[in-house]
Design a protein around this motif. Structure first.
Motif, mmCIF file in Angstrom:
data_model
loop_
_atom_site.group_PDB
_atom_site.id
_atom_site.type_symbol
_atom_site.label_atom_id
_atom_site.label_comp_id
_atom_site.label_asym_id
_atom_site.label_seq_id
_atom_site.Cartn_x
_atom_site.Cartn_y
_atom_site.Cartn_z
ATOM 1 N N UNK A 28 5.245 -10.811 -0.494
ATOM 2 C CA UNK A 28 3.814 -10.595 -0.252
ATOM 3 C C UNK A 28 3.567 -9.512 0.786
ATOM 4 N N UNK A 29 4.601 -9.153 1.565
ATOM 5 C CA UNK A 29 4.425 -8.205 2.657
ATOM 6 C C UNK A 29 5.169 -6.895 2.426
ATOM 7 N N UNK A 30 5.493 -6.598 1.165
ATOM 8 C CA UNK A 30 6.169 -5.351 0.845
ATOM 9 C C UNK A 30 5.243 -4.151 0.989
ATOM 10 N N UNK A 31 5.824 -2.960 0.953
ATOM 11 C CA UNK A 31 5.052 -1.726 1.122
ATOM 12 C C UNK A 31 3.982 -1.594 0.039
ATOM 13 N N UNK A 32 4.356 -1.842 -1.207
ATOM 14 C CA UNK A 32 3.393 -1.700 -2.317
ATOM 15 C C UNK A 32 2.248 -2.693 -2.185
ATOM 16 N N UNK A 33 2.579 -3.923 -1.753
ATOM 17 C CA UNK A 33 1.553 -4.958 -1.628
ATOM 18 C C UNK A 33 0.550 -4.614 -0.508
ATOM 19 N N UNK A 34 1.058 -4.121 0.613
ATOM 20 C CA UNK A 34 0.164 -3.758 1.719
ATOM 21 C C UNK A 34 -0.691 -2.555 1.338
ATOM 22 N N UNK A 35 -0.126 -1.625 0.572
ATOM 23 C CA UNK A 35 -0.892 -0.461 0.124
ATOM 24 C C UNK A 35 -2.102 -0.906 -0.704
ATOM 25 N N UNK A 36 -1.927 -1.952 -1.500
ATOM 26 C CA UNK A 36 -3.022 -2.456 -2.336
ATOM 27 C C UNK A 36 -4.164 -3.024 -1.489
ATOM 28 N N UNK A 37 -3.876 -3.382 -0.232
ATOM 29 C CA UNK A 37 -4.895 -3.987 0.630
ATOM 30 C C UNK A 37 -5.620 -2.959 1.490
ATOM 31 N N UNK A 38 -5.204 -1.709 1.414
ATOM 32 C CA UNK A 38 -5.772 -0.677 2.279
ATOM 33 C C UNK A 38 -7.276 -0.544 2.093
ATOM 34 N N UNK A 39 -7.758 -0.742 0.883
ATOM 35 C CA UNK A 39 -9.203 -0.622 0.654
ATOM 36 C C UNK A 39 -9.985 -1.663 1.447
ATOM 37 N N UNK A 40 -9.398 -2.847 1.630
ATOM 38 C CA UNK A 40 -10.059 -3.879 2.442
ATOM 39 C C UNK A 40 -10.129 -3.430 3.894
ATOM 40 N N UNK A 41 -9.021 -2.902 4.407
ATOM 41 C CA UNK A 41 -9.000 -2.422 5.787
ATOM 42 C C UNK A 41 -10.059 -1.355 6.007
ATOM 43 N N UNK A 42 -10.158 -0.411 5.071
ATOM 44 C CA UNK A 42 -11.125 0.679 5.201
ATOM 45 C C UNK A 42 -12.554 0.160 5.043
ATOM 46 N N UNK A 43 -12.775 -0.721 4.068
ATOM 47 C CA UNK A 43 -14.117 -1.279 3.842
ATOM 48 C C UNK A 43 -14.657 -1.959 5.100
ATOM 49 N N UNK A 44 -13.837 -2.822 5.703
ATOM 50 C CA UNK A 44 -14.306 -3.554 6.883
ATOM 51 C C UNK A 44 -14.442 -2.635 8.088
ATOM 52 N N UNK A 45 -13.615 -1.588 8.163
ATOM 53 C CA UNK A 45 -13.748 -0.609 9.239
ATOM 54 C C UNK A 45 -15.074 0.142 9.110
ATOM 55 N N UNK A 46 -15.408 0.517 7.879
ATOM 56 C CA UNK A 46 -16.680 1.201 7.636
ATOM 57 C C UNK A 46 -17.851 0.272 7.927
ATOM 58 N N UNK A 47 -17.677 -1.002 7.589
ATOM 59 C CA UNK A 47 -18.706 -2.004 7.859
ATOM 60 C C UNK A 47 -18.991 -2.076 9.361
#
Length: 517
Positions: free
Chosen positions: A139-158
């Protein structure tokens, strides 16, 4: 003699004998300990030892003074027990890489951490830890974390949009207490990325049920009293419940119930969609964990139970929430103290690390008698030179995360300077730091060995996303004199103001929109 009186005297006699036995065992261990040979600071209190000095410490000032006077390997007292302290990287490698031989103290795991996260990964040791980590790793592999980047950016923009709306007319600076806002933002991130749950902490004035329960547990766990410590050290005292324990149990029950609901929803979704499961609903950490746990590659007897999986909900909240927000708070503070770095970073971000850590240190306990090798020998109290340390089963070792990250012996005379370019220029990182047993950036912030932070990639990408959004948008200045800001430690090192200790952790900054010239 009356039977009741006879029974009472018998009980007190038994307790008294047991107490004398414990006292005799304690005195024997103290007087024969091999740690007595090590240099170290004087003991100011028979009961508290050096603990008050460390609890009142700002960052690692006290420990730095000790190292300057006694060398990188020494011994101090933490309440009634001696504790080995070493910044020697060879010794730290030995300790962190021998996870079966050096474990978290039993009282910390079974009493303190279990009250917060149940039987999650943070609590486990030995084979159970290895098996849980094996299931969770995918669950914590590079590809899996990359898929979550949009959440990080969305909440940062929020968060950016909320702060931007508070800026005064004509872009006049507004005072913002950033620590609480960053805490709310990272809570929203871990809710969505962790288990597809909307905490809505940035938008709500009232916390939802999960957030409220989690906050109660963390707040009470951070307020350690002498009675809490006694209960942790003397298990029989846990028979006498306190008000705080009752409140913790109620909050834990709420977290478990919500965790059970989240697990049921996740299983239902994955069962209905099978291998076709896709989209955000199938890519949160809990879904990835459940899918990994059901994999044919995991033997039936090695799979996590539902209770173990539910415990990871609390683990995700603890490990992915306050640690990240606290580190981000200190990063922004550092950039107000060196505005040229803030300006340079903004310029680079508009065109196209810092060795922070929220932890001062972590304890480990020797599970057997052992010899810890040293790269730098020490001279004992009798003038004899030693190339290693003899420890006995039950001895406690302090792994000084913050002190190693700021050690002049490792990083050079500018070790305490905020100097992110040291990671960017050739030869900027001293050769000596290559011996630090950390998993990232030649620092110890995420530890090393079998217990290295499983979610370090998650934390790094989240912090980078937030700094990317905020530094491009705002200019930050400290809203109080720098000497007003101090670091106070409970579990984490959080900023406080000297003049307002009653308000707890906070960091007020002046903030205005960045306007290109």
């Amino acid at each position: 003699m009356h039977p009741i009186l006879r029974i009472t005297l018998s009980i007190f006699g038994t307790l008294g004998s047991y107490g004398l036995f414990l006292l005799a065992r304690y005195l024997y261990r103290e007087t024969t300990s091999p740690l007595n040979k090590l240099p170290g600071p004087p003991n100011p209190s028979w009961i508290h030892g050096n603990s008050k000095e460390l609890q009142d410490d700002e960052l690692d000032v006290t420990q730095t003074k000790w190292v300057e006077e006694y060398g990188p390997t020494l011994v101090f007292r933490w309440f009634l027990r001696k504790r080995l302290y070493t910044q020697d990287t060879k010794a730290l490698n030995h300790i962190l890489m021998s996870s079966y031989n050096y474990q978290k103290p039993e009282a910390l795991r079974k009493w303190h951490l279990r009250n917060v996260v149940g039987s999650g990964l943070l609590v486990q040791e030995e084979d159970e830890h290895r098996l849980q980590r094996k299931v969770m790793n995918p669950a914590f592999g590079i590809a899996q974390i990359r898929e979550m980047t949009d959440i990080f950016v969305d909440e940062s923009i929020h968060l950016r949009d909320i702060w931007a709306s508070q800026v005064g007319p004509a872009n006049s600076p507004v005072r913002v207490e950033i620590r609480s806002w960053l805490s709310r933002m990272t809570l929203d991130v871990i809710g969505r990325a962790g288990f597809n749950y909307r905490c809505n902490a940035l938008d709500s004035t009232e916390p939802d049920e999960l957030t409220k329960a989690f906050s109660i547990i963390c707040e009470m766990s951070n307020r350690l009293t002498f009675w809490d410590i006694l209960q942790a050290v003397v298990p029989v005292l846990r028979l006498f419940p306190s008000t705080s324990n009752s409140a913790k149990k109620e909050a834990q029950a709420a977290m478990k119930r919500i965790g059970r609901d989240l697990l049921w929803q996740t299983k239902e979704y994955l069962s209905a969609t099978g291998e076709k499961a896709d989209g955000r609903r199938a890519k949160d950490l809990l879904s990835l964990l459940v899918r990994s746990n059901m994999s044919k590659d995991i033997p039936e007897q090695q799979r996590m139970t539902d209770e173990d999986v539910i415990a990871q909900v609390s683990t995700f909240l603890v490990a992915g929430h306050e640690t990240t927000s606290t580190t981000l708070t200190w990063a922004l503070f550092a950039m107000t103290q060196k505005k040229e770095i803030q300006i340079k970073l903004r310029k680079e971000l508009l065109q196209g690390d810092i060795a922070c850590t929220p932890f001062a240190g972590i304890p480990r306990v020797a599970m057997k008698d052992d010899f810890i090798p040293l790269s730098t020998a020490y001279t004992d109290r009798n003038g004899k030179v030693h190339n290693g340390i003899q420890v006995r089963k039950g001895d406690t070792i302090s792994v000084p995360v913050l002190a190693v990250n700021r050690s002049k012996e490792l990083w050079g005379e500018d070790a305490r300077d905020f100097k992110p370019e040291r990671w960017l220029i050739p030869g900027g990182i001293p050769t000596a730091v290559s011996t630090i047993p950390g998993v990232w950036g030649n620092v110890l912030s995420f530890l090393g060995g079998a217990h290295a932070c499983i979610g370090y990639r998650f934390s790094l990408v989240e912090m980078k996303a937030l700094l990317f959004v905020l530094i491009r948008t705002f200019e930050f200045d400290l809203a109080v004199p720098a000497e007003e800001v101090v670091s106070k430690s409970s579990i984490l090192h959080r900023p406080q103001l000297k003049s307002e200790p009653e308000k707890g952790s906070q960091l007020p900054l002046w903030m205005k929109l960045y306007v290109p010239l």
